[in-house]
Design a protein around this motif. Sequence first.
Motif, PDB file in Angstrom:
ATOM      1  N   CYS A  38       0.833  -1.203   0.000  1.00  0.00           N
ATOM      2  CA  CYS A  38       0.000   0.000   0.000  1.00  0.00           C
ATOM      3  C   CYS A  38       0.868   1.254   0.000  1.00  0.00           C
ATOM      4  O   CYS A  38       1.725   1.414   0.865  1.00  0.00           O
ATOM      5  N   HIS A  41       0.024   3.622   3.406  1.00  0.00           N
ATOM      6  CA  HIS A  41       0.425   3.388   4.794  1.00  0.00           C
ATOM      7  C   HIS A  41       1.640   2.462   4.791  1.00  0.00           C
ATOM      8  O   HIS A  41       1.970   1.860   3.769  1.00  0.00           O
ATOM      9  N   CYS A  59      -7.573  -0.852   0.175  1.00  0.00           N
ATOM     10  CA  CYS A  59      -6.491  -1.377   0.999  1.00  0.00           C
ATOM     11  C   CYS A  59      -7.070  -2.040   2.249  1.00  0.00           C
ATOM     12  O   CYS A  59      -7.801  -1.402   3.014  1.00  0.00           O
ATOM     13  N   GLY A  61      -5.318  -2.951   4.684  1.00  0.00           N
ATOM     14  CA  GLY A  61      -4.526  -2.530   5.838  1.00  0.00           C
ATOM     15  C   GLY A  61      -5.089  -1.266   6.469  1.00  0.00           C
ATOM     16  O   GLY A  61      -5.438  -1.250   7.650  1.00  0.00           O
ATOM     17  N   CYS A  62      -5.190  -0.206   5.646  1.00  0.00           N
ATOM     18  CA  CYS A  62      -5.627   1.083   6.213  1.00  0.00           C
ATOM     19  C   CYS A  62      -7.094   1.370   5.930  1.00  0.00           C
ATOM     20  O   CYS A  62      -7.628   2.369   6.409  1.00  0.00           O
TER      21      CYS A  62
HETATM   22 ZN    ZN Z   1      -3.165   0.974   3.117  1.00  0.00          ZN
END
Ligand code: ZN
Length: 330
Positions: A38, A41, A59, A61-62
């Motif tokens: 990503c 982040h 994403c 993740g974030c």
């Molecule tokens: Zn991310």
Amino acid sequence: MGEDLEKLKQRLPLLDYLRQQNWIARPAGHGSEFVGLCPLHRDTRPSFYVNARKNLFYCHGCGQGGDLVRFIQLSRRLSFHQSLAYLQQHEAAPADPAAVPEQVAVFYQQQLHRYPEARQYLKQRGLHDPGAIQELRIGYAPGGSLRRHLTTQGYSCDLLQRLGLLNTRGCDAFYQRIIFPCCHGGRVINLYGRSITAAVAHRFLPGSKGGLYAWEQVQQCPEVILVEGLFDYAVLWQAGFRHLTCSFGTHLSTHQFQQLCDRRRTVYLAFDVDANGSGQQAARQLAQRLRAQGITTRRVLLPNGHDPNSFFVQGGDAGQFQALLEAAQS
Ligand SMILES: [Zn+2]
């Protein structure tokens, strides 16, 4: 505004923009999804997905997601209107001719996912691993769509003709061909095209091919396998061999020959074993010339009638090829 925005996003697909920003991705499963680290982040495991068909990212993740404008807002910390202005300016930037082969390679890579006949051809040639296809950046030139793609980005037809991407009639030069980009110094400098329909000769763009294929990756290796063709190269790569290069035929240019001789090394010549003996005759002559330069050579003897590509297509595996390397004659 709404229509302009849609046109802008069409002219500059999210995936193209990310790749211009050096985002590295691999296909995620089948179809048009790609995944990579990503850019928004600190990511250690690829969690950033792009759907090239929908032109959207997400994403895991974030938790951020959206379209190209949303990505610009987040990555450049701009407002919506500033992001639009940024993109319009980004598009209007003067087109750098040296960047064209890279852009063409990216475009052709995207096309590969849209044409089942191209993937079918790769399968016939023994290439089935999406990871290997992605790593080698193999693409497909359907013909008839490159000119529009590049001219909307500001490249002139005149320039594209000079680069050999358009023929004298102004049509795409590569038509129904599998494309391998040839890189040098980290840049795409040429494209190799192999027809999927007709038994016509392969072709390159005019200009340098950059010597031996992917030479920079193996230059330091004490042992190198030399093959004639890129499909030989590709199946060996897929089978896990990495100390590989390709001379695009049995007759090496002076530059390619000098590359092989630039330090002490062992060169495994894995040329075709064809019925008329021409591949092996070329291998013997090349081995002799290399030995005269202090290079150790080994001729890999494939079964009669085979080249590395057909060897793997007909069920040969990495272990069997490794055994042929070990049995190779000096
Ligand atoms: Zn991310």
